[in-house]
Structure formats: structure tokens, C-alpha cells
Design a protein around this motif. Sequence first.
Motif, PDB file in Angstrom:
ATOM      1  N   PHE A  79       0.828  -1.203   0.000  1.00  0.00           N
ATOM      2  CA  PHE A  79       0.000   0.000   0.000  1.00  0.00           C
ATOM      3  C   PHE A  79       0.864   1.256   0.000  1.00  0.00           C
ATOM      4  CE2 PHE A  79      -2.729   3.231   1.868  1.00  0.00           C
ATOM      5  CZ  PHE A  79      -3.915   3.034   1.186  1.00  0.00           C
ATOM      6  N   SER A  80       1.896   1.255   0.865  1.00  0.00           N
ATOM      7  CA  SER A  80       2.750   2.454   0.944  1.00  0.00           C
ATOM      8  C   SER A  80       3.528   2.661  -0.350  1.00  0.00           C
ATOM      9  CB  SER A  80       3.732   2.352   2.110  1.00  0.00           C
ATOM     10  OG  SER A  80       3.175   1.634   3.149  1.00  0.00           O
ATOM     11  N   LEU A  81       4.038   1.549  -0.923  1.00  0.00           N
ATOM     12  CA  LEU A  81       4.765   1.675  -2.195  1.00  0.00           C
ATOM     13  C   LEU A  81       3.856   2.271  -3.261  1.00  0.00           C
ATOM     14  CD1 LEU A  81       6.813  -1.612  -2.666  1.00  0.00           C
ATOM     15  CD2 LEU A  81       7.670   0.707  -2.437  1.00  0.00           C
ATOM     16  N   GLY A  82       2.613   1.760  -3.321  1.00  0.00           N
ATOM     17  CA  GLY A  82       1.656   2.263  -4.305  1.00  0.00           C
ATOM     18  C   GLY A  82       1.402   3.739  -4.105  1.00  0.00           C
ATOM     19  N   LEU A  83       1.143   4.129  -2.851  1.00  0.00           N
ATOM     20  CA  LEU A  83       0.833   5.530  -2.563  1.00  0.00           C
ATOM     21  C   LEU A  83       2.023   6.427  -2.897  1.00  0.00           C
ATOM     22  CD1 LEU A  83      -1.466   7.208  -1.453  1.00  0.00           C
ATOM     23  CD2 LEU A  83      -0.478   7.006   0.804  1.00  0.00           C
ATOM     24  N   ALA A  84       3.245   5.958  -2.518  1.00  0.00           N
ATOM     25  CA  ALA A  84       4.443   6.744  -2.818  1.00  0.00           C
ATOM     26  C   ALA A  84       4.578   6.918  -4.331  1.00  0.00           C
ATOM     27  CB  ALA A  84       5.672   6.059  -2.246  1.00  0.00           C
ATOM     28  N   GLY A  85       4.301   5.838  -5.093  1.00  0.00           N
ATOM     29  CA  GLY A  85       4.408   5.918  -6.548  1.00  0.00           C
ATOM     30  C   GLY A  85       3.422   6.911  -7.120  1.00  0.00           C
ATOM     31  N   VAL A  86       2.196   6.886  -6.620  1.00  0.00           N
ATOM     32  CA  VAL A  86       1.166   7.806  -7.127  1.00  0.00           C
ATOM     33  C   VAL A  86       1.604   9.243  -6.911  1.00  0.00           C
ATOM     34  CG1 VAL A  86      -1.188   8.620  -6.794  1.00  0.00           C
ATOM     35  CG2 VAL A  86      -0.723   6.189  -6.806  1.00  0.00           C
ATOM     36  N   ILE A  87       2.219   9.496  -5.751  1.00  0.00           N
ATOM     37  CA  ILE A  87       2.588  10.877  -5.440  1.00  0.00           C
ATOM     38  C   ILE A  87       3.838  11.290  -6.216  1.00  0.00           C
ATOM     39  CG2 ILE A  87       3.387  12.391  -3.587  1.00  0.00           C
ATOM     40  CD1 ILE A  87       1.613  10.600  -1.719  1.00  0.00           C
ATOM     41  N   ALA A  88       4.821  10.365  -6.333  1.00  0.00           N
ATOM     42  CA  ALA A  88       6.126  10.784  -6.848  1.00  0.00           C
ATOM     43  C   ALA A  88       6.272  10.630  -8.370  1.00  0.00           C
ATOM     44  CB  ALA A  88       7.227   9.994  -6.150  1.00  0.00           C
ATOM     45  N   ARG A  89       5.616   9.652  -8.978  1.00  0.00           N
ATOM     46  CA  ARG A  89       5.861   9.402 -10.402  1.00  0.00           C
ATOM     47  C   ARG A  89       5.206  10.438 -11.298  1.00  0.00           C
ATOM     48  NH1 ARG A  89       8.703   5.480 -12.610  1.00  0.00           N
ATOM     49  NH2 ARG A  89       9.665   4.123 -11.069  1.00  0.00           N
ATOM     50  N   ARG A  90       5.797  10.629 -12.494  1.00  0.00           N
ATOM     51  CA  ARG A  90       5.281  11.631 -13.430  1.00  0.00           C
ATOM     52  C   ARG A  90       4.527  11.003 -14.595  1.00  0.00           C
ATOM     53  NH1 ARG A  90       5.148  15.993 -11.165  1.00  0.00           N
ATOM     54  NH2 ARG A  90       5.385  17.208 -13.067  1.00  0.00           N
ATOM     55  N   ASN A  91       4.723   9.686 -14.801  1.00  0.00           N
ATOM     56  CA  ASN A  91       4.102   9.034 -15.947  1.00  0.00           C
ATOM     57  C   ASN A  91       2.737   8.468 -15.549  1.00  0.00           C
ATOM     58  OD1 ASN A  91       3.325   7.008 -17.799  1.00  0.00           O
ATOM     59  ND2 ASN A  91       5.422   6.908 -18.552  1.00  0.00           N
ATOM     60  N   ILE A  92       1.696   8.859 -16.287  1.00  0.00           N
ATOM     61  CA  ILE A  92       0.342   8.490 -15.866  1.00  0.00           C
ATOM     62  C   ILE A  92       0.142   6.978 -15.869  1.00  0.00           C
ATOM     63  CG2 ILE A  92      -2.093   8.686 -16.490  1.00  0.00           C
ATOM     64  CD1 ILE A  92      -1.507  11.504 -17.408  1.00  0.00           C
ATOM     65  N   LEU A  93       0.789   6.275 -16.821  1.00  0.00           N
ATOM     66  CA  LEU A  93       0.640   4.818 -16.861  1.00  0.00           C
ATOM     67  C   LEU A  93       1.212   4.180 -15.608  1.00  0.00           C
ATOM     68  CD1 LEU A  93       1.343   3.658 -20.497  1.00  0.00           C
ATOM     69  CD2 LEU A  93      -0.711   3.310 -19.135  1.00  0.00           C
ATOM     70  N   ILE A  94       2.388   4.677 -15.182  1.00  0.00           N
ATOM     71  CA  ILE A  94       3.002   4.113 -13.971  1.00  0.00           C
ATOM     72  C   ILE A  94       2.165   4.455 -12.751  1.00  0.00           C
ATOM     73  CG2 ILE A  94       5.072   4.152 -12.528  1.00  0.00           C
ATOM     74  CD1 ILE A  94       6.701   4.240 -14.976  1.00  0.00           C
ATOM     75  N   ILE A  95       1.613   5.671 -12.723  1.00  0.00           N
ATOM     76  CA  ILE A  95       0.718   6.046 -11.618  1.00  0.00           C
ATOM     77  C   ILE A  95      -0.435   5.055 -11.570  1.00  0.00           C
ATOM     78  CG2 ILE A  95      -0.964   7.770 -10.860  1.00  0.00           C
ATOM     79  CD1 ILE A  95       0.903   9.916 -11.797  1.00  0.00           C
ATOM     80  N   TYR A  96      -0.957   4.715 -12.746  1.00  0.00           N
ATOM     81  CA  TYR A  96      -2.092   3.801 -12.797  1.00  0.00           C
ATOM     82  C   TYR A  96      -1.720   2.413 -12.280  1.00  0.00           C
ATOM     83  CZ  TYR A  96      -6.812   2.978 -14.287  1.00  0.00           C
ATOM     84  OH  TYR A  96      -8.144   2.741 -14.265  1.00  0.00           O
TER      85      TYR A  96
END
Lengths: 494, 105
Positions: B15-32
Amino acid sequence: MSVFTIEAFLAILGLVLLMIEAFAPDISRRTLAALSIGGTALALVLFFTVASHETSSLPAFVQPWMKLDSLAIFYKGLSLVITLLVLWLMHECAPYLSKYTVDGRLSELFSLPLIVCAGMMWMAAATDLVTVFVALELVTVSFYVLVAFARKSNLALEAGVKYLILGALSTGILVFGIAWIYGATGSLSFEGISAALAKPETSKVPALLGAAFLLAGLGFKVAAAPFQSWVPDVYQGAPIPVTTFLSVGSKAAGFVVLTRTVEALIGEHSIIGPEVKALLLVLGALTVLLGSLPAIFQQSVKRLLGYSSISHAGYLILALACGDSIRTGMTSGGIVAFYLATYLPMTVLAFLVLAVLRVNGQGEDIRDFRGLGKRSPLLALALTLALASLAGLPLTAGFMGKLFVFFSLVDHAYWGALVCATIGAAAGFYYYFRAIVAIYSTEGSSNEPLKLNIASKVGATVLAVVIVVLGVYPKPLQHTLTKPVEVAAKASAH
Amino acid sequence: MITLNHYLVVSGILFSLGLAGVIARRNILIIYMCLEMMLSAGNLALVAFSRFRVTDGLPDYTAQSLVFFTITVAAAEVAVGLAIIVALFRTKQSVDVEAVTKLQG
């Protein structure tokens, strides 16, 4: 026939319309609109005949997951009314919307709202987090498509992506919250959760964690802090009828679930009751401020209505945090339902005027309102009423709802939240009245009269009359909502 | 012996990895993708809680039934979501978050 049949009918009609468009692409837009509006109107009529019977109940196979109390019936009726209004608004906006879609086709625009309506009606009756989740996602996933519908417009597409990302984020948080609530209480039904939370041996920390995540996930649907940032962007980018649907339909369905969740979490002897109440008070006060203060600087009316929608969600959350109010004799669920019933006509009316301006080739900024008083006195008067009601002027529909919220805050002596709510209401008077002043200013505007069809005239008049009637004489509505409250109280006492 | 706590720790990390990725990543596909990871974290916690709540020697299957629904819903969400992201790529030739910054007050 039961209410469930009507919901199934709506969902099936939505699918049938989608299939018709897929296999008979030559069918005219007018036919599709007529089928979908006619189907919803029929469902509304059937609903009123069925729901008025005392014996109307649900089929046995859905009874473990749904219950038909008065609150559910009220929200189901509200969902049907708003869907009908939105479909009509879509029909009015169709000429300009078809410019932004591939081949100018609009079929999903008339079939998806029916499916959304069925989802909202199921949410209203759900007594189980599994049912809540499935119905909620039916609504949310359909809204992803509706928001991004005019995809030749960059703004609509951008709004769609933002709604998608934040919507999926809230879904993830919601599922995580449900998992922890289940872990702490061992139940997924509201009754079971409430019963388990009343036992002292239930562990407190997992329950609190679950409750916080659950409320945050549901908060997204009703546009509450900390997930309120999507609202202005999505409201601005999405087509006007979809924005209307989001701001009334999605919010109402979210609030009925939130009402039942909060009731389960802060029930009598609940071990996490005080903490959840404090959390709701902080979130509510924050939502009011984050909605009202940025609204002061907005130039676009759609964004302004977005921020206004956030602050209204804030008042409703404050009402939920208070619980029953002795001064008004209503429970928090009753106050929220009353507030949303008054919120419907004023919001729809404001968006209707925006839609008429849009069809006449105007923009959505406050300066586009200039001269409206001369160009169409009827619309100007209707919009003035709608905005005054949104601000909460006495003798309009919006006043009583706000008054109830303030009363229950006073009842429970939540002074901090009361101060925030007052600041929000005062800021509201400033930004709504700025728009009203623009309507009657003549500086730099065209004097060409607006083209209005009969339906818009009738619609605007009816909505304006409803606002005034609810404002001057709110007793009947208040009474219909005081009853569900007693029923709900009795049911939870057993 | 693997206990409930092990599963919950893994779920929390996901869960934390996912949340960190959503906040930090710039690519919408990776956010998804990160969002899907957060859903999986919820599913894992649900299944674990369900498996370890034993009554009469049988696990409680209520929460496991919810997992079937979340998986189905996630699939529907991905279908719609990817369609919207593809439409975005077609107009903007980019799936960076910078491509969606036009809507501002």
C-alpha cells in the motif's frame, strides 16, 4: 412489483440503448433521447406508485444486503429525479456537445446515466459494505466515461484523466479501509460493525485505522477534504450536464452511504465514537474553508460552483459529525437529506442557465453573465434566486438547510467548527453576490436577447418556484424526513 | 510459521509503495499501475483477515467474497482507464502529468 424491479429495468434499458447504438448506428439522436427520457420518467412514475405502498418490499434474494427504509426510498426518489433532469439537460446541450465527440455521436450520453441511476439507487438501500462497494464502483466507473465524454475537447479529456486517477486512488483507499474494518470487527454489514464496535474487547487501533481510510475513500465521492482538489478541475472540464450529475447525483449517493457508515461507526457505546466524531469535525471544517476561501478569487462560474459544491459537502459532514439535534428534532441523516433535497433545485437551475448561455455561444466566466438581466429577465431572475439560495439567503431553499446545520453545531457546542462554518457562509455571500451583481450590470455587454426554447423556460420557472416554496414553507419536506429518522432510530435500537 | 501479521506487513508495504508511486511518479501509466498495487494491498489484507478468522474450524468467507468483486471491478476500471489514457496520448502525444495541467483557477 418491487422497487428492485424498477432498478433492474433502468440498468437493462441502459444496456439495450447501448446495443441499439452499436447494431443500428443510423438511429437518430432524438429517438435515443426520447427512449431514455421516457424510460426514466416511466421509472419515476412507477417508483412513486410502488413506494407509496406500505407493503412494498425487496425480493428475498437481495434482502440480506439491502433494506428499504424511508431514507433509502427518499434517496432513490432523489436519484431518479436528478437523472431525469440531467437527461433533459443533455438533450438540450446535445447540439454543442456533438461537436466534441467522434462522428458527433452521443449514444453513451443517453444510456450511461440510466446505469448510474440504478447504481445510485442500489447505494441508497445497501446495508453491507460489499453491496456499497459494487454499487459505488458502478457509479464511479460510469462517471469516468461520462466526464471524458467530449474527448475532442482537451479540457474534457484532462478532466477525465484527473477524475480517473483520483477516483482509482480513492477506490484503493476504500478497499484498504474496508479490509481493516473487517479485520477489527469481523463483519461487513453495518449492523455487524456497529454491534462489534460496541463491545469493549474489540481492538481499537485497527478499527480506527479502518474507519479513517473508509471515511477518506468515501470523502472523495462527496468532494470532501483531503480529496477535494479534483472538484474544480473536473467541474470545469466536464460537459455541463455531467457536471450537474456529479454535483448532485454522485454527491447525494455518496452521502447516503456516508450517513449509514457514520451511524455504524459512532453508534451508542462505540469504542471509537469520540475519535471518529473529532475526525469528522476537523474534516468538515477544513472542507468548508477549502471550498469557500479559494472560491472568492474564481472567474469561471463552473469552477465557482465546484468550490461551492466542496463547501456544501463540508456543512453536510459537520451535520453528520453532530449526530441527532434536539433543537430541530431531526437526526443527522434527516438534516443531510433535507439539505440535499434543497441543494438539487438550486444547483440544477444554476447549471441550466450556464447550459443555455453555452448553447447560445457564450462562455462560462462571470463576465459572460453581464447584461443577462436585459437579455433574458426570466433567466436572470431564476439565476439570482439560485445563487441567493446557494448562499443561504433567508426565504430561499438553501437557508433552512444551513440553519439546521448551525443549530445542531450549537446543540453540541462545537464552537470551533461553528466559527469555520460561519466564515464559510460569509465568504459565500461575497462570491455568490459578486456573480449576481454581474447579471444586472450592463457595462460592455451585448443587448441581443437570448434564444430560449419553451422547455428551458418551463424548467427554469419550475425550479425557481421550487426554491421559493421550499424556502418559505419547508415544513412538509421536513416532516417527510423526520419520519424516516424515527424508523431508523427504532431499527437501530433493536 | 507465517502469521496474520506477516501478511498485514506485506500488505502495508504494498500500500505504501503504491501511494508513494502515485505521489512521486510523473508518468500516468506508472501512476495507474501503482493504483492497482494499492488495490492489491487491500485485497491481500482482506484475504488474510478472512483466512485467520476461524469459526468452527472453517475460515470466514464473507471478506473473500468481496475480493472477487474488487478484482472484477478493478478489471472494469482498467478497461475504462486505459481507454481514457490512450485517448489522452492520441491528442497530446504524451502520458506525462505535465500534459494535464491546463485546468487551473
